[in-house]
Design an enzyme around this catalytic site. Sequence first.
Site, PDB file in Angstrom:
ATOM      1  N   TRP A  10       0.815  -1.223   0.000  1.00 22.45           N
ATOM      2  CA  TRP A  10       0.000   0.000   0.000  1.00 22.45           C
ATOM      3  C   TRP A  10       0.847   1.272   0.000  1.00 22.45           C
ATOM      4  O   TRP A  10       0.316   2.370  -0.138  1.00 22.45           O
ATOM      5  CB  TRP A  10      -0.946   0.005   1.224  1.00 22.45           C
ATOM      6  CG  TRP A  10      -1.955  -1.102   1.212  1.00 22.45           C
ATOM      7  CD1 TRP A  10      -2.153  -2.036   0.224  1.00 22.45           C
ATOM      8  CD2 TRP A  10      -2.916  -1.400   2.242  1.00 22.45           C
ATOM      9  NE1 TRP A  10      -3.171  -2.886   0.577  1.00 22.45           N
ATOM     10  CE2 TRP A  10      -3.653  -2.524   1.808  1.00 22.45           C
ATOM     11  CE3 TRP A  10      -3.220  -0.827   3.481  1.00 22.45           C
ATOM     12  CZ2 TRP A  10      -4.672  -3.085   2.582  1.00 22.45           C
ATOM     13  CZ3 TRP A  10      -4.231  -1.381   4.246  1.00 22.45           C
ATOM     14  CH2 TRP A  10      -4.962  -2.494   3.786  1.00 22.45           C
ATOM     15  N   GLU A  98      11.734   2.275  -3.968  1.00 26.69           N
ATOM     16  CA  GLU A  98      11.536   3.621  -3.409  1.00 26.69           C
ATOM     17  C   GLU A  98      12.456   3.843  -2.199  1.00 26.69           C
ATOM     18  O   GLU A  98      12.875   4.971  -1.935  1.00 26.69           O
ATOM     19  CB  GLU A  98      10.054   3.822  -3.057  1.00 26.69           C
ATOM     20  CG  GLU A  98       9.242   4.004  -4.339  1.00 26.69           C
ATOM     21  CD  GLU A  98       7.887   3.342  -4.353  1.00 26.69           C
ATOM     22  OE1 GLU A  98       7.322   3.092  -3.271  1.00 26.69           O
ATOM     23  OE2 GLU A  98       7.385   3.057  -5.463  1.00 26.69           O
ATOM     24  N   GLU A 168      11.211  -6.021  -9.542  1.00 28.05           N
ATOM     25  CA  GLU A 168      10.388  -4.850  -9.856  1.00 28.05           C
ATOM     26  C   GLU A 168      11.207  -3.881 -10.703  1.00 28.05           C
ATOM     27  O   GLU A 168      11.977  -3.077 -10.158  1.00 28.05           O
ATOM     28  CB  GLU A 168       9.949  -4.140  -8.573  1.00 28.05           C
ATOM     29  CG  GLU A 168       9.083  -4.984  -7.661  1.00 28.05           C
ATOM     30  CD  GLU A 168       8.197  -4.118  -6.775  1.00 28.05           C
ATOM     31  OE1 GLU A 168       6.980  -4.331  -6.790  1.00 28.05           O
ATOM     32  OE2 GLU A 168       8.720  -3.212  -6.087  1.00 28.05           O
ATOM     33  N   GLY A 235       1.228  -2.623  -6.354  1.00 32.31           N
ATOM     34  CA  GLY A 235       1.134  -1.327  -5.691  1.00 32.31           C
ATOM     35  C   GLY A 235      -0.251  -0.736  -5.878  1.00 32.31           C
ATOM     36  O   GLY A 235      -1.215  -1.116  -5.202  1.00 32.31           O
ATOM     37  N   GLY A 236      -0.375   0.168  -6.843  1.00 36.76           N
ATOM     38  CA  GLY A 236      -1.618   0.914  -7.054  1.00 36.76           C
ATOM     39  C   GLY A 236      -2.881   0.056  -7.093  1.00 36.76           C
ATOM     40  O   GLY A 236      -3.890   0.413  -6.466  1.00 36.76           O
TER      41      GLY A 236
HETATM   42  P1  13P Z   1       2.633  -0.307  -8.962  1.00 36.04           P
HETATM   43  O1  13P Z   1       1.864  -1.608  -9.017  1.00 36.04           O
HETATM   44  O2  13P Z   1       1.807   0.842  -8.518  1.00 36.04           O
HETATM   45  O3  13P Z   1       3.399  -0.074 -10.230  1.00 36.04           O
HETATM   46  O4  13P Z   1       3.751  -0.497  -7.810  1.00 36.04           O
HETATM   47  C1  13P Z   1       4.554  -1.620  -7.816  1.00 36.04           C
HETATM   48  C2  13P Z   1       5.319  -1.680  -6.557  1.00 36.04           C
HETATM   49  O5  13P Z   1       6.215  -0.892  -6.335  1.00 36.04           O
HETATM   50  C3  13P Z   1       4.935  -2.697  -5.563  1.00 36.04           C
HETATM   51  O6  13P Z   1       5.865  -2.799  -4.551  1.00 36.04           O
END
Ligand code: 13P
Length: 252
Positions: A10, A98, A168, A235-236
């Site tokens: 999240w 991140e 990722e 993620g999103g």
């Molecule tokens: P998104 O699915 O928003 O691209 O993010 C991926 C992510 O960083 C999951 O850890």
Amino acid sequence: MRKTIVAGNWKMSGNHIEGAGLAGNIAKGLEGKSPGCEIVLIPPFTAIPDVVRTVQGSIVKIGGQDLFYEEEGAFTGEVSGAMLTALGCTYVLVGHSERRHVIGETGDILRLKLGAALRAGLNPIFCVGEVLDEREAGKAADVVSGQVRDVLGGLSGSDLAKVVVAYEPVWAIGTGKTATPEDASEMHVVIRSALADLFGPEAGEETVILYGGSVKPENAGALLEVPDIDGALVGGASLKAGSFLDIIFSVR
Ligand code: 13P
């Protein structure tokens, strides 16, 4: 046989009330169903207690998004692995892109964090991935296998068995650009061969490797059917119960 995991990261989204609401809707959507995967929710720290309470009695597992490498003491703002296990977490992300690129965590820090996670009895989900420039320069495989060697290289085989790897590609995170199933497959094979070099062929075969980066209900089926992809780190699309459940139910 490797297990399949669908995990929802999240990130810094939602307070504890919103988090409990989302977790409740996900748990409700799973009632009476037997998904073909393990399900992990990874809320912000502040929402973990409420999310744990909300999913109690369901099959859903909980993870932290980060941890500090020391166990206790004068480290203002940090959270230890033991604090996460005390709340009911069984997983923790280590080295999310991140954390690497926005916060500046290096391989040295991630090695310490990975060790701390294992000492606390958590299963680390160790994230690797190349940035766009590295992919365009043809260096994706070297970068990612370098990240695997740098941080996982010193582990014992029994510790490695507790680690989940997440590939990722940084250029695919939150951008709507997904690696094609072929590109992702190629990189998962790169990771398996780095693990096989370090720990032997079984480690390469048995390590669970997730794909993350713009996974959505529309592309999850094709990605998850690739033999070397053992699940998704979302993620999103994990911030809406409906889309997260659709991804879970695309596991066959
Ligand atoms: P998104 O699915 O928003 O691209 O993010 C991926 C992510 O960083 C999951 O850890």
